[in-house]
Design a protein around this motif. Structure first.
Motif, PDB file in Angstrom:
ATOM      1  N   SER A  12       0.849  -1.187   0.000  1.00  0.00           N
ATOM      2  CA  SER A  12       0.000   0.000   0.000  1.00  0.00           C
ATOM      3  C   SER A  12       0.883   1.235   0.000  1.00  0.00           C
ATOM      4  O   SER A  12       1.892   1.293   0.689  1.00  0.00           O
ATOM      5  CB  SER A  12      -0.916  -0.003   1.222  1.00  0.00           C
ATOM      6  N   GLU A  13       0.530   2.201  -0.820  1.00  0.00           N
ATOM      7  CA  GLU A  13       1.287   3.444  -0.872  1.00  0.00           C
ATOM      8  C   GLU A  13       1.108   4.168   0.456  1.00  0.00           C
ATOM      9  O   GLU A  13      -0.008   4.335   0.939  1.00  0.00           O
ATOM     10  CB  GLU A  13       0.760   4.334  -2.006  1.00  0.00           C
ATOM     11  N   SER A  14       2.222   4.586   1.048  1.00  0.00           N
ATOM     12  CA  SER A  14       2.106   5.352   2.283  1.00  0.00           C
ATOM     13  C   SER A  14       2.129   6.830   1.939  1.00  0.00           C
ATOM     14  O   SER A  14       3.098   7.335   1.396  1.00  0.00           O
ATOM     15  CB  SER A  14       3.252   5.038   3.229  1.00  0.00           C
ATOM     16  N   TYR A  15       1.047   7.502   2.208  1.00  0.00           N
ATOM     17  CA  TYR A  15       0.994   8.927   1.930  1.00  0.00           C
ATOM     18  C   TYR A  15       1.208   9.747   3.188  1.00  0.00           C
ATOM     19  O   TYR A  15       1.051  10.957   3.173  1.00  0.00           O
ATOM     20  CB  TYR A  15      -0.347   9.270   1.274  1.00  0.00           C
ATOM     21  N   LEU A  16       1.553   9.089   4.314  1.00  0.00           N
ATOM     22  CA  LEU A  16       1.610   9.788   5.593  1.00  0.00           C
ATOM     23  C   LEU A  16       2.477  11.041   5.529  1.00  0.00           C
ATOM     24  O   LEU A  16       1.989  12.158   5.705  1.00  0.00           O
ATOM     25  CB  LEU A  16       2.114   8.825   6.682  1.00  0.00           C
ATOM     26  N   PHE A  17       3.786  10.853   5.264  1.00  0.00           N
ATOM     27  CA  PHE A  17       4.676  12.007   5.341  1.00  0.00           C
ATOM     28  C   PHE A  17       4.517  12.924   4.128  1.00  0.00           C
ATOM     29  O   PHE A  17       4.745  14.125   4.213  1.00  0.00           O
ATOM     30  CB  PHE A  17       6.124  11.558   5.557  1.00  0.00           C
ATOM     31  N   PHE A 148      -4.582  -6.432   1.074  1.00  0.00           N
ATOM     32  CA  PHE A 148      -4.822  -5.218   1.859  1.00  0.00           C
ATOM     33  C   PHE A 148      -6.276  -4.798   1.672  1.00  0.00           C
ATOM     34  O   PHE A 148      -6.754  -4.690   0.543  1.00  0.00           O
ATOM     35  CB  PHE A 148      -3.878  -4.117   1.364  1.00  0.00           C
ATOM     36  N   ASP A 149      -6.987  -4.576   2.777  1.00  0.00           N
ATOM     37  CA  ASP A 149      -8.403  -4.191   2.664  1.00  0.00           C
ATOM     38  C   ASP A 149      -8.587  -2.686   2.856  1.00  0.00           C
ATOM     39  O   ASP A 149      -9.696  -2.215   3.087  1.00  0.00           O
ATOM     40  CB  ASP A 149      -9.249  -4.983   3.664  1.00  0.00           C
ATOM     41  N   GLY A 150      -7.470  -1.943   2.789  1.00  0.00           N
ATOM     42  CA  GLY A 150      -7.549  -0.504   3.004  1.00  0.00           C
ATOM     43  C   GLY A 150      -7.115  -0.127   4.407  1.00  0.00           C
ATOM     44  O   GLY A 150      -6.756   1.023   4.680  1.00  0.00           O
ATOM     45  N   LYS A 152      -5.947  -3.152   6.872  1.00  0.00           N
ATOM     46  CA  LYS A 152      -5.049  -4.210   7.323  1.00  0.00           C
ATOM     47  C   LYS A 152      -4.772  -5.217   6.214  1.00  0.00           C
ATOM     48  O   LYS A 152      -5.549  -5.325   5.255  1.00  0.00           O
ATOM     49  CB  LYS A 152      -5.669  -4.951   8.514  1.00  0.00           C
ATOM     50  N   TYR A 153      -3.686  -5.975   6.388  1.00  0.00           N
ATOM     51  CA  TYR A 153      -3.397  -7.104   5.495  1.00  0.00           C
ATOM     52  C   TYR A 153      -4.009  -8.369   6.085  1.00  0.00           C
ATOM     53  O   TYR A 153      -3.924  -8.602   7.293  1.00  0.00           O
ATOM     54  CB  TYR A 153      -1.889  -7.264   5.315  1.00  0.00           C
ATOM     55  N   SER A 154      -4.551  -9.195   5.191  1.00  0.00           N
ATOM     56  CA  SER A 154      -5.344 -10.337   5.636  1.00  0.00           C
ATOM     57  C   SER A 154      -4.544 -11.368   6.419  1.00  0.00           C
ATOM     58  O   SER A 154      -5.081 -12.033   7.290  1.00  0.00           O
ATOM     59  CB  SER A 154      -6.012 -11.005   4.426  1.00  0.00           C
ATOM     60  N   GLN A 155      -3.251 -11.542   6.106  1.00  0.00           N
ATOM     61  CA  GLN A 155      -2.496 -12.611   6.767  1.00  0.00           C
ATOM     62  C   GLN A 155      -1.586 -12.132   7.896  1.00  0.00           C
ATOM     63  O   GLN A 155      -0.856 -12.924   8.481  1.00  0.00           O
ATOM     64  CB  GLN A 155      -1.665 -13.366   5.719  1.00  0.00           C
ATOM     65  N   ILE A 156      -1.599 -10.836   8.160  1.00  0.00           N
ATOM     66  CA  ILE A 156      -0.769 -10.327   9.265  1.00  0.00           C
ATOM     67  C   ILE A 156      -1.607 -10.264  10.539  1.00  0.00           C
ATOM     68  O   ILE A 156      -2.780  -9.883  10.511  1.00  0.00           O
ATOM     69  CB  ILE A 156      -0.172  -8.948   8.909  1.00  0.00           C
ATOM     70  N   TYR A 157      -0.991 -10.680  11.633  1.00  0.00           N
ATOM     71  CA  TYR A 157      -1.671 -10.625  12.926  1.00  0.00           C
ATOM     72  C   TYR A 157      -1.295  -9.302  13.611  1.00  0.00           C
ATOM     73  O   TYR A 157      -0.115  -9.054  13.868  1.00  0.00           O
ATOM     74  CB  TYR A 157      -1.249 -11.821  13.781  1.00  0.00           C
ATOM     75  N   TYR A 158      -2.298  -8.462  13.865  1.00  0.00           N
ATOM     76  CA  TYR A 158      -2.052  -7.139  14.456  1.00  0.00           C
ATOM     77  C   TYR A 158      -2.321  -7.177  15.964  1.00  0.00           C
ATOM     78  O   TYR A 158      -3.370  -7.664  16.386  1.00  0.00           O
ATOM     79  CB  TYR A 158      -2.953  -6.082  13.814  1.00  0.00           C
ATOM     80  N   MET A 159      -1.403  -6.623  16.726  1.00  0.00           N
ATOM     81  CA  MET A 159      -1.552  -6.617  18.184  1.00  0.00           C
ATOM     82  C   MET A 159      -1.648  -5.165  18.659  1.00  0.00           C
ATOM     83  O   MET A 159      -0.634  -4.457  18.685  1.00  0.00           O
ATOM     84  CB  MET A 159      -0.339  -7.281  18.826  1.00  0.00           C
ATOM     85  N   PRO A 160      -2.839  -4.709  19.028  1.00  0.00           N
ATOM     86  CA  PRO A 160      -2.981  -3.313  19.433  1.00  0.00           C
ATOM     87  C   PRO A 160      -2.107  -2.962  20.648  1.00  0.00           C
ATOM     88  O   PRO A 160      -1.987  -3.770  21.583  1.00  0.00           O
ATOM     89  CB  PRO A 160      -4.467  -3.189  19.793  1.00  0.00           C
ATOM     90  N   VAL A 161      -1.508  -1.796  20.599  1.00  0.00           N
ATOM     91  CA  VAL A 161      -0.862  -1.218  21.795  1.00  0.00           C
ATOM     92  C   VAL A 161      -1.472   0.173  21.961  1.00  0.00           C
ATOM     93  O   VAL A 161      -1.183   1.084  21.193  1.00  0.00           O
ATOM     94  CB  VAL A 161       0.682  -1.149  21.700  1.00  0.00           C
ATOM     95  N   THR A 162      -2.333   0.282  22.942  1.00  0.00           N
ATOM     96  CA  THR A 162      -3.087   1.523  23.164  1.00  0.00           C
ATOM     97  C   THR A 162      -3.168   1.805  24.655  1.00  0.00           C
ATOM     98  O   THR A 162      -2.746   0.980  25.482  1.00  0.00           O
ATOM     99  CB  THR A 162      -4.529   1.385  22.623  1.00  0.00           C
TER     100      THR A 162
END
Lengths: 407, 407
Positions: A12-17, A148-150, A152-162
């Protein structure tokens, strides 16, 4: 017909910066009188310390003489540097790491990216969320991420840190093979204690998983119960690789030097369960696809460990740390929870708005720029990252404006 | 369970230089009085030239001041260097290459190895035989090589370059997707003329293949009809990537700087035939897995293009070239065909013995060390590589011994 690696088309293109820069430019054009203070960039600003400059000049002079000239060096780094790293970064903390487990490179970003070369594409990857984008993007390129669903990526496991979990990721509720942990964390600036990190080592040992531990911000640690290296934890030699950098430690972002520790006990497995030692594989990778870090830069890194060098770099770290302290205090004083900023150059602010709205209002009303937290992942929404790398003067001025701010 | 990339376990161990070192050591221990002259190593020995040393000192001083300090630079390299490369290495030869097609790196070895990241694993690879081992090994690691039978990999297409074909590889008798060409060649020291290289460009255009052109030894070219860049050939912008290095040009083996040219027209294809531009993909790869080359090293590379710098590096090249000339002449005078040595620092000798027997006798009877040709591939059998990087004095002494030699 030559074939492309189609995984690259999934990044996914990162447009952040890019988007941050666009909004600053648009604002400045409309308000040319605004004195904008930038606290978004994760790059150091203090000059290279005198002890390192001196070592560089000396090494440059050597390269200009027949007797002192050095051509190809060892791909793994010169012994003079690897031994210093072993003694000062590990032995001095009671950690048993040998020089041939240390691989000097042109920086932690290269190593974090290239480490995937020696790991199978079928591994399930876990990352914290928010996260340093390199961990995700390099796995997309290698075909480990899925689609990529916009968000997250379907096969990556995301672990929130909040704030909700105190910025301590929960253990995955399923098996994962490779776990990226960066502590002190980018972007949240938060840390794990020794006992909190031990939970992860125990998980990895139990699951035969590997922890890729990014300790790039280690030099900022002040708290006693925050480990400087994952190898402080018993069992980590069987389950972890550690990335280190001179970038934040000694201002080497423009000199390029880091290193990676791959213990000899560490193995990954073939499909039929045969263990393969990763130290030897990483050595082979680096010998084949890398030709060592510049001699003069390795001499510069060596000088970081001299008595003068250590004193001087700690003065720079203290300078940034004072900025971070003031920033954290300021946001708390106006009622916004602020995290990190103690063992880290990053202050992570919980804002009452969404990240981009906060960005726009901070820019418009205080003329201060930071980085929207959502740019680091969905769990970064409504957070905001500020960095401590501005001057004292600019930091104080920015904080004065924020104290007066009516959000 | 973390999985290993099992392709790494297929990489054949190279014992070439290890075995060379072992035999030298054993011989020296048995004959401590022997004055051994080493002409096996492909590393430069002349110190960095004064113009470059001066540029390094200046850049180091900048890094020690708040005003001159440079942190993260562009991953693709600074404009000051990319523009110089464009003007001096391409525009000056009438070649149309833009700065944003030039990617500065820490060396051609890294780029040769990493380029595979953006290419599909299903590509059929062709290499010349003998060959620089990095091309083969990096493809083994990526899973493109098949199985090793002790001599060759099952899925790699080998193209002999020997005296029999005048060291000009024949076009493959089947379709191949990716072709590695290194000219002036390592290890043979031979070249292709413009018309000989055009045959390959035409093949690649016809087959939609990609040529990975390694021009690391370009600075040694003296003959007018030998192209300095593959982009001198019409159509190459549609089918080639070129690797360049400051290592042999300016003695940067220990400073680490090279660059890769990826034209914007160049595409590779998805399985269903959709073209994907590689310039953008390589840019993404470098932005994600690399953080730029040290600022001071880029300033050093820039100085190579100054009037003084160019004069000084050409003096070093001339020094090595004179060694090569003498070596070639000497072997021819004793009746052994010798190739290369004119547009190259390598002299490739056709010996009347097998490579290792020749090695042993040259060591024992002349106390001169070189590299057995068979170490670079099966078609290198009975050849022997000598390098021109020793001093004039050592080279003359070695050649005097060889003139007296009764093989």
């Amino acid at each position: 017909m030559a074939y492309v690696n189609t995984n690259f088309t999934k990044v996914s293109e990162s447009y952040l910066f890019v988007e941050v820069a666009r909004r600053i430019k648009a604002y400045q054009e409309k308000h040319p009188e605004a004195k904008i203070i930038k606290m978004g960039i994760g790059d150091v600003t203090r000059p290279i310390v005198p002890a390192v400059i001196e070592a560089l000049h000396k090494a440059v002079d050597e390269m200009g003489t027949a007797a002192g000239f050095r051509g190809y060096g060892p791909e793994q780094g010169y012994a003079f540097l690897r031994d210093k790293i072993r003694d000062f970064d590990f032995k001095s903390r009671g950690i048993d790491i040998e020089s041939d487990e240390i691989f000097v490179s042109d920086g932690a970003k290269s190593d974090c990216g290239n480490i995937g070369d020696i790991l199978g594409t079928q591994n399930i990857i876990a990352v914290t969320d928010p996260v340093y984008p390199v961990y995700v993007d390099t796995n997309v390129m290698a075909g480990r991420a899925g689609d990529f669903d916009g968000i997250k990526y379907s096969q990556i496991y995301y672990m929130p840190v909040t704030q909700a979990n105190g910025f301590v990721p929960a253990l995955p509720d399923r098996h994962v093979d490779i776990i990226y942990l960066c502590f002190p964390n980018n972007p949240t600036g938060t840390t794990l204690t020794t006992s909190q990190l031990k939970v992860w080592v125990d998980y990895a040992l139990r699951e035969k998983s590997i922890i890729l531990f990014d300790a790039a911000y280690e030099a900022f640690i002040t708290d006693d119960d925050v480990p400087h290296s994952i190898f402080e934890i018993e069992g980590a030699r069987q389950c972890a690789i550690e990335f280190r950098s001179f970038s934040k430690t000694a201002g080497f972002t423009g000199l390029r030097c880091g290193y990676t520790v791959v213990p000899k006990e560490l193995v990954a497995y073939t499909e039929d369960g045969k263990p393969v030692a990763l130290n030897k594989l990483w050595n082979r990778r680096q010998s084949t696809k890398f030709n060592g870090t510049a001699y003069i830069v390795q001499r510069a890194a060596e000088a970081v460990y001299s008595t003068e060098g250590r004193k001087q770099i700690m003065e720079n770290i203290a300078y940034y740390r004072e900025n971070a302290r003031l920033m954290k205090e300021t946001f708390e004083s106006i009622g916004m929870p602020a995290f990190g900023g103690k063992n880290s150059p990053y202050v992570w602010i919980k804002t009452p708005l969404d990240s981009w709205t906060f960005f726009d209002r901070l820019l418009d009303e205080c003329h201060v720029v930071g980085t929207p937290g959502v740019g680091f992942g969905p769990s970064g929404e409504s957070y905001f990252r500020l960095t401590a790398f501005a001057t004292h003067e600019a930091t104080r001025e920015a904080m004065e404006r924020i104290k007066q701010w009516k959000l």
